[in-house]
Design a protein around this motif. Structure first.
Motif, PDB file in Angstrom:
ATOM      1  N   MET A 105       0.837  -1.213   0.000  1.00  0.00           N
ATOM      2  CA  MET A 105       0.000   0.000   0.000  1.00  0.00           C
ATOM      3  C   MET A 105       0.873   1.266   0.000  1.00  0.00           C
ATOM      4  O   MET A 105       0.389   2.361   0.275  1.00  0.00           O
ATOM      5  N   PRO A 279      -1.155  -8.645   5.392  1.00  0.00           N
ATOM      6  CA  PRO A 279      -0.116  -7.663   5.068  1.00  0.00           C
ATOM      7  C   PRO A 279       1.178  -8.340   4.590  1.00  0.00           C
ATOM      8  O   PRO A 279       1.483  -9.452   5.007  1.00  0.00           O
ATOM      9  N   TYR A 293      -4.023  -5.100   9.206  1.00  0.00           N
ATOM     10  CA  TYR A 293      -5.164  -5.019   8.291  1.00  0.00           C
ATOM     11  C   TYR A 293      -5.318  -6.329   7.522  1.00  0.00           C
ATOM     12  O   TYR A 293      -4.375  -7.120   7.400  1.00  0.00           O
ATOM     13  N   LYS A 295      -7.334  -7.779   3.778  1.00  0.00           N
ATOM     14  CA  LYS A 295      -8.017  -7.316   2.575  1.00  0.00           C
ATOM     15  C   LYS A 295      -9.034  -8.363   2.154  1.00  0.00           C
ATOM     16  O   LYS A 295      -8.720  -9.551   2.063  1.00  0.00           O
ATOM     17  N   ARG A 302     -16.618  -5.969   2.093  1.00  0.00           N
ATOM     18  CA  ARG A 302     -16.135  -5.189   3.227  1.00  0.00           C
ATOM     19  C   ARG A 302     -17.282  -4.498   3.965  1.00  0.00           C
ATOM     20  O   ARG A 302     -17.291  -4.431   5.195  1.00  0.00           O
ATOM     21  N   PHE A 318     -12.138   1.079   8.144  1.00  0.00           N
ATOM     22  CA  PHE A 318     -11.390   1.130   6.876  1.00  0.00           C
ATOM     23  C   PHE A 318     -10.443   2.308   6.975  1.00  0.00           C
ATOM     24  O   PHE A 318     -10.272   2.895   8.039  1.00  0.00           O
ATOM     25  N   HIS A 319      -9.767   2.654   5.887  1.00  0.00           N
ATOM     26  CA  HIS A 319      -8.787   3.738   6.021  1.00  0.00           C
ATOM     27  C   HIS A 319      -8.995   4.791   4.955  1.00  0.00           C
ATOM     28  O   HIS A 319     -10.134   5.079   4.632  1.00  0.00           O
ATOM     29  N   GLU A 345      -7.618  -1.250  -4.060  1.00  0.00           N
ATOM     30  CA  GLU A 345      -7.064  -1.853  -2.842  1.00  0.00           C
ATOM     31  C   GLU A 345      -7.599  -1.159  -1.590  1.00  0.00           C
ATOM     32  O   GLU A 345      -7.822  -1.803  -0.570  1.00  0.00           O
ATOM     33  N   SER A 346      -7.786   0.164  -1.653  1.00  0.00           N
ATOM     34  CA  SER A 346      -8.267   0.880  -0.467  1.00  0.00           C
ATOM     35  C   SER A 346      -9.685   0.447  -0.104  1.00  0.00           C
ATOM     36  O   SER A 346     -10.051   0.431   1.061  1.00  0.00           O
ATOM     37  N   ARG A 348     -10.854  -2.514  -0.290  1.00  0.00           N
ATOM     38  CA  ARG A 348     -10.896  -3.892   0.225  1.00  0.00           C
ATOM     39  C   ARG A 348     -10.310  -3.993   1.635  1.00  0.00           C
ATOM     40  O   ARG A 348     -10.380  -5.027   2.262  1.00  0.00           O
ATOM     41  N   LEU A 349      -9.671  -2.910   2.075  1.00  0.00           N
ATOM     42  CA  LEU A 349      -8.877  -2.988   3.306  1.00  0.00           C
ATOM     43  C   LEU A 349      -9.684  -2.687   4.576  1.00  0.00           C
ATOM     44  O   LEU A 349     -10.480  -1.758   4.608  1.00  0.00           O
ATOM     45  N   ARG A 351      -9.009  -2.527   8.951  1.00  0.00           N
ATOM     46  CA  ARG A 351      -8.049  -2.608  10.067  1.00  0.00           C
ATOM     47  C   ARG A 351      -8.729  -3.236  11.280  1.00  0.00           C
ATOM     48  O   ARG A 351      -9.852  -2.861  11.639  1.00  0.00           O
TER      49      ARG A 351
END
Ligand SMILES: *Cc1c(COP(=O)(O)O)cnc(C)c1O
Length: 377
Positions: A105, A279, A293, A295, A302, A318-319, A345-346, A348-349, A351
């Motif tokens: 990331m 990760p 995190y 994914k 998500r 999420f972020h 990608e963001s 699917r993530l 934390r």
């Protein structure tokens, strides 16, 4: 309820706060501030560490030190916190956003060169989750084009790249000691100066544009206004609590890494089955357990996952929303190249809860719920 984050509670650290208050010296640059910055300089092998009121403030000091002005461009990932961009935008720069690598990331170092123009003044890298960017390649590019490198190491305190502390590799490093970070003074940060030529001016900018730091050291007999600047130095009150944590930095680091490994092991079977992704820590990188995190398949999965966790009183988040697609990002910045991974990608993530002294029992509850969610698929 399992919270996502809580600041470390270190009773011994309160004694340093108490000492500061008792001494009657709680403005900036008191005894504990000196002790704390010297300790970090030694520990991280940094030329100079200047504590600041936030990482945002440290980033803004970089913008001033690099003489950022209207029309300049600064390269950075789109997948980052707003401060990475804002600190330069308030001084007139255009952030030029570059795509990330899907594994870490972090900014994709192979896409940086194409973003460089005659106006490029700096590359600001972000070490996401305390995992380093490919600094050897990035430093080589910057040298080649004679541009500065700023490390947004807000999440990278105590992490390393090939044995070097994050924050000490570029011209400048910026740390955050916000409540959500590994070590905290509530709100706070630090500017790491690796290119010592910038030190004298950095001290002045931090002290409202005056040479008061020199005055305190007895190098001059009165101080005055000599340059632009602002109030970037934190109160001794706050730093004292941070100092108490930095004294047990290894203990805190180990605890977080243990939690990271605990999650990792418990979820690796599902990852092997291709049901989620974990990760990636590239060779040569030593992370600091800042974040754990996972994914998932896509935004839809998500969204369902977050709703279920919330229902079960587990706080997962999420972020970043990519800066290039945010309102201010469109107004002040531009995307270089294509968005192959940033958005995808963001989305699917997720934390998972992570903080100092997160119990195994709580981690087991989180893991159990994650597995149930994934098994539904
Ligand atoms: C937390 C964070 C910041 C901002 O830190 P503050 O100390 O709150 O100003 C900047 N960049 C990144 C990548 C962060 O995670």
């Amino acid at each position: 309820m399992i919270v996502f984050n809580r600041a470390p509670y270190i009773p011994e650290a309160m004694e340093y706060v108490n000492d500061a208050v008792k001494s009657g010296k709680i403005a900036g640059d008191g005894k504990n501030t000196h002790l704390c910055s010297e300790m970090m300089e030694k520990r991280f092998n940094a030329a100079k560490v200047l504590l600041t009121t936030s990482c945002t403030a440290a980033l803004e000091m970089c913008a001033i030190l690099l003489n950022i002005k209207e029309g300049d461009e600064v390269i950075m990932p789109s997948y980052t916190f707003v401060s990475t961009a804002n600190a330069f935008v308030v001084h007139g720069a255009t952030p030029v956003f570059v795509d990330i690598r899907p594994d870490t990331m972090n900014i994709d170092e192979t896409k940086i060169e194409a973003a460089i123009t005659e106006r490029t003044k700096a590359i600001v890298v972000v070490h996401y989750a305390g995992v380093s960017c490919e600094m050897d390649k990035i430093i080589a590019i910057a040298k080649n084009y004679n541009i500065a490198v700023v490390e947004d190491a807000a999440q990278g305190v105590m992490a390393q790249y090939h044995g070097k502390a994050l924050g000490t590799i570029g011209d400048f490093g910026c740390y955050s000691f916000h409540e959500t970070k590994n070590y905290t003074m509530g709100e706070g940060g630090a500017l790491v100066i690796n290119n010592i030529e910038y030190l004298e001016r950095a001290e002045i900018i931090r002290e409202k544009g005056t040479n008061r730091s020199k005055f305190y050291r007895g190098e001059i007999d009165k101080y005055s206004w000599v340059d632009i600047g602002s109030s970037f130095l934190p109160s001794e009150f706050n730093v004292s609590y941070l100092y108490g944590q930095m004294l047990i930095a290894d203990k805190i680091n180990e605890d977080r890494i243990n939690s990271f490994n605990y999650y990792y092991q418990a979820l690796s079977k599902m990852a092997d089955l291709g049901k989620l992704e974990l990760p990636v820590i590239p060779d040569g990188c030593r992370h600091n357990g800042h974040m754990f995190y996972i994914k998932l398949k896509d935004l839809e999965q998500r969204t369902e996952f977050l709703a279920d966790m919330k229902e079960n009183e587990i706080s997962c988040v999420f972020h970043y929303v990519p800066l290039h697609s945010s309102r201010a990002g469109k107004k002040y910045g531009r995307l270089s190249g294509t968005d192959d991974y940033t958005t995808k990608e963001s989305e699917r993530l997720v934390r998972l809860p992570m903080y100092y002294q997160l119990s195994d029992m709580d981690k087991d509850i989180v893991i159990d719920r994650v597995l149930r969610n994934i098994d539904k698929e």
